[in-house]
Write a protein that holds these residues in place. Structure first.
Motif, PDB file in Angstrom:
ATOM      1  N   LEU A 177      55.733  31.026  51.703  1.00  0.00           N
ATOM      2  CA  LEU A 177      56.454  30.512  53.051  1.00  0.00           C
ATOM      3  C   LEU A 177      55.523  30.121  53.953  1.00  0.00           C
ATOM      4  O   LEU A 177      54.800  30.906  54.537  1.00  0.00           O
ATOM      5  CB  LEU A 177      57.404  31.675  53.453  1.00  0.00           C
ATOM      6  N   LEU A 178      55.512  28.933  54.469  1.00  0.00           N
ATOM      7  CA  LEU A 178      54.823  28.112  55.395  1.00  0.00           C
ATOM      8  C   LEU A 178      55.558  27.656  56.387  1.00  0.00           C
ATOM      9  O   LEU A 178      56.411  26.959  56.225  1.00  0.00           O
ATOM     10  CB  LEU A 178      53.799  27.165  54.683  1.00  0.00           C
ATOM     11  N   ARG A 179      55.087  27.890  57.799  1.00  0.00           N
ATOM     12  CA  ARG A 179      56.055  27.381  58.879  1.00  0.00           C
ATOM     13  C   ARG A 179      55.033  26.622  59.669  1.00  0.00           C
ATOM     14  O   ARG A 179      53.841  26.985  59.842  1.00  0.00           O
ATOM     15  CB  ARG A 179      56.386  28.452  59.649  1.00  0.00           C
ATOM     16  N   PHE A 180      55.304  25.509  60.272  1.00  0.00           N
ATOM     17  CA  PHE A 180      54.414  24.638  61.069  1.00  0.00           C
ATOM     18  C   PHE A 180      54.023  25.385  62.411  1.00  0.00           C
ATOM     19  O   PHE A 180      53.137  25.267  62.933  1.00  0.00           O
ATOM     20  CB  PHE A 180      55.265  23.124  61.431  1.00  0.00           C
ATOM     21  N   ALA A 181      55.411  26.215  62.780  1.00  0.00           N
ATOM     22  CA  ALA A 181      55.119  27.041  64.188  1.00  0.00           C
ATOM     23  C   ALA A 181      54.144  27.999  63.888  1.00  0.00           C
ATOM     24  O   ALA A 181      53.486  28.482  64.888  1.00  0.00           O
ATOM     25  CB  ALA A 181      56.378  27.522  64.358  1.00  0.00           C
ATOM     26  N   ASP A 182      53.697  28.475  62.753  1.00  0.00           N
ATOM     27  CA  ASP A 182      52.923  29.707  62.545  1.00  0.00           C
ATOM     28  C   ASP A 182      51.298  28.972  62.560  1.00  0.00           C
ATOM     29  O   ASP A 182      50.415  29.916  62.848  1.00  0.00           O
ATOM     30  CB  ASP A 182      52.866  30.441  61.142  1.00  0.00           C
ATOM     31  N   ASP A 183      51.126  27.769  62.272  1.00  0.00           N
ATOM     32  CA  ASP A 183      49.858  27.084  62.151  1.00  0.00           C
ATOM     33  C   ASP A 183      50.001  25.691  62.600  1.00  0.00           C
ATOM     34  O   ASP A 183      49.462  24.764  62.002  1.00  0.00           O
ATOM     35  CB  ASP A 183      49.593  27.198  60.490  1.00  0.00           C
ATOM     36  N   PRO A 184      50.161  25.604  63.822  1.00  0.00           N
ATOM     37  CA  PRO A 184      50.461  23.989  64.125  1.00  0.00           C
ATOM     38  C   PRO A 184      49.186  23.151  64.193  1.00  0.00           C
ATOM     39  O   PRO A 184      49.053  21.973  64.072  1.00  0.00           O
ATOM     40  CB  PRO A 184      51.085  24.260  65.603  1.00  0.00           C
ATOM     41  N   LEU A 185      48.185  23.852  64.924  1.00  0.00           N
ATOM     42  CA  LEU A 185      46.859  23.199  65.133  1.00  0.00           C
ATOM     43  C   LEU A 185      46.214  22.781  63.989  1.00  0.00           C
ATOM     44  O   LEU A 185      46.023  21.163  63.784  1.00  0.00           O
ATOM     45  CB  LEU A 185      45.710  24.216  65.959  1.00  0.00           C
TER      46      LEU A 185
END
Length: 373
Positions: free
Chosen positions: A274-282
């Motif tokens: 499960l990958l979220r943009f909010a968790d790793d935006p940079l």
């Protein structure tokens, strides 16, 4: 959408009806040609009895004498098959007409029920394909908005409901990957998750979930799907959640962030499903620079560090330093080293990279370099 009585559907009718009666059954198309039969030798023949039934628009009984005067005909009964008040073919029962005519209505009803079911299935599949194409056009952002709005109205899709784009990536061997993709598509398209779904490629599904909360809290139905898919041998499944936007016109941006999150996640978190943009935006935002000359300039400090870090201790220390920043004591504990050892390593990092860990601009450059590298 009109149904077409093809050979496959006609053969289904033959198989089902011969389970009801113990007589040979022929199915003819609207041109009177036999396209399915319990006697394969008759396939492709034009059936004059069927032509008579088509011309009359009603049942035709043929005894031995009548059959002898016609081509490709044996004694029996021929009944027209209709769907939505349109003649689509003829079904024939071979045998003594006085004996088989009593089964005629029953066989005709069974055949027309099969045609009705096939029509319903075709309409469902057509609806799924239309929604798939709609989703792909929406996330690609190439279709004029008024056209998309009209299309959504026809498909009864509410564009005003807030949605977030997700991309499911399935990596692995062909048989297992195809199985997972098929199961995921069937389950999602069936409405279990309340999502719009489309197959982007043989290894990626686009999912538009109808809640912005999905950007923070992935629905249980999708998590269950991940769990089930992960049990398939030789296959790894990842679900990437993009950035949510209130404006439906920005769905293409939401999709792009989800797709980039998946690509970056494959490298940075290979074991994470499960990958979220909010968790790793940079790293996701910076990934757009991967084919740009500016990337080489930005990663230069880390490249210099790697050149002098043969055992990899300094790179590991730098990653932990940023993770615990600005708590150096916690950083040392996580690395299981003394504070003085940490201080030595940080000085060495500054020397090799050419970046200061106490000056904000320099610190940010090193952080960005690490994220890109």
């Amino acid at each position: 959408m009109a149904i077409e009585l093809d050979a496959e559907l006609a053969q289904r009718i033959v198989v089902r009806t011969t389970q009801i009666i113990d007589y040979n059954v022929n199915v003819m198309n609207a041109d009177g040609r036999i396209i399915a039969s319990g006697d394969s030798r008759r396939l492709g023949q034009v059936h004059d009895g069927a032509l008579l039934a088509i011309a009359k628009g009603d049942t035709v009984l043929l005894d031995e004498a009548a059959a002898a005067r016609l081509s490709g005909v044996r004694p029996g009964v021929n009944l027209v098959l209709s769907h939505q008040q349109q003649l689509v073919g003829v079904i024939g029962l071979t045998g003594d007409p006085d004996q088989v005519k009593q089964f005629g209505l029953l066989v005709k009803m069974a055949a027309e029920l099969i045609i009705e079911q096939a029509q319903a299935w075709q309409q469902t599949q057509w609806g799924h394909r239309q929604k798939e194409e709609f989703v792909l056009q929406w996330v690609q952002g190439h279709t004029d908005w008024p056209v998309l709005v009209d299309w959504a109205r026809q498909l009864q899709v509410d564009l005003d409901r807030p949605r977030v784009a997700m991309v499911m990536g399935v990596d692995g061997d062909d048989p297992g990957r195809q199985q997972v993709m098929g199961e995921a598509m069937d389950r999602l398209a069936g409405g279990e998750s309340g999502a719009l779904v489309a197959m982007q490629s043989l290894s990626e599904l686009v999912i538009l979930h109808d809640t912005l909360d999905a950007a923070e809290k992935v629905p249980r139905s999708l998590l269950r799907l991940l769990t089930v898919a992960d049990r398939t041998p030789g296959v790894q499944v990842r679900l990437a959640v993009g950035q949510a936007f209130e404006d439906p016109r920005r769905m293409a941006e939401s999709y792009q962030t989800a797709r980039q999150t998946l690509q970056v996640g494959r490298r940075r978190h290979p074991d994470q499903s499960l990958l979220r943009f909010a968790d790793d935006p940079l790293p996701v935002l910076l990934s757009q620079l991967e084919q740009d000359w500016r990337r080489d300039a930005l990663v230069a400090p880390v490249q210099r560090l790697l050149a002098g870090d043969r055992q990899g201790h300094l790179l590991k220390t730098l990653r932990q330093y940023f993770q615990d920043y600005p708590d150096q004591q916690r950083c040392a504990r996580q690395l299981h080293i003394h504070r003085n050892t940490l201080r030595y390593r940080l000085n060495k990092i500054e020397q090799l990279s050419g970046c200061s860990l106490t000056e904000l601009d320099s610190l940010m450059q090193l952080y960005v370099a690490l994220a890109l590298a």
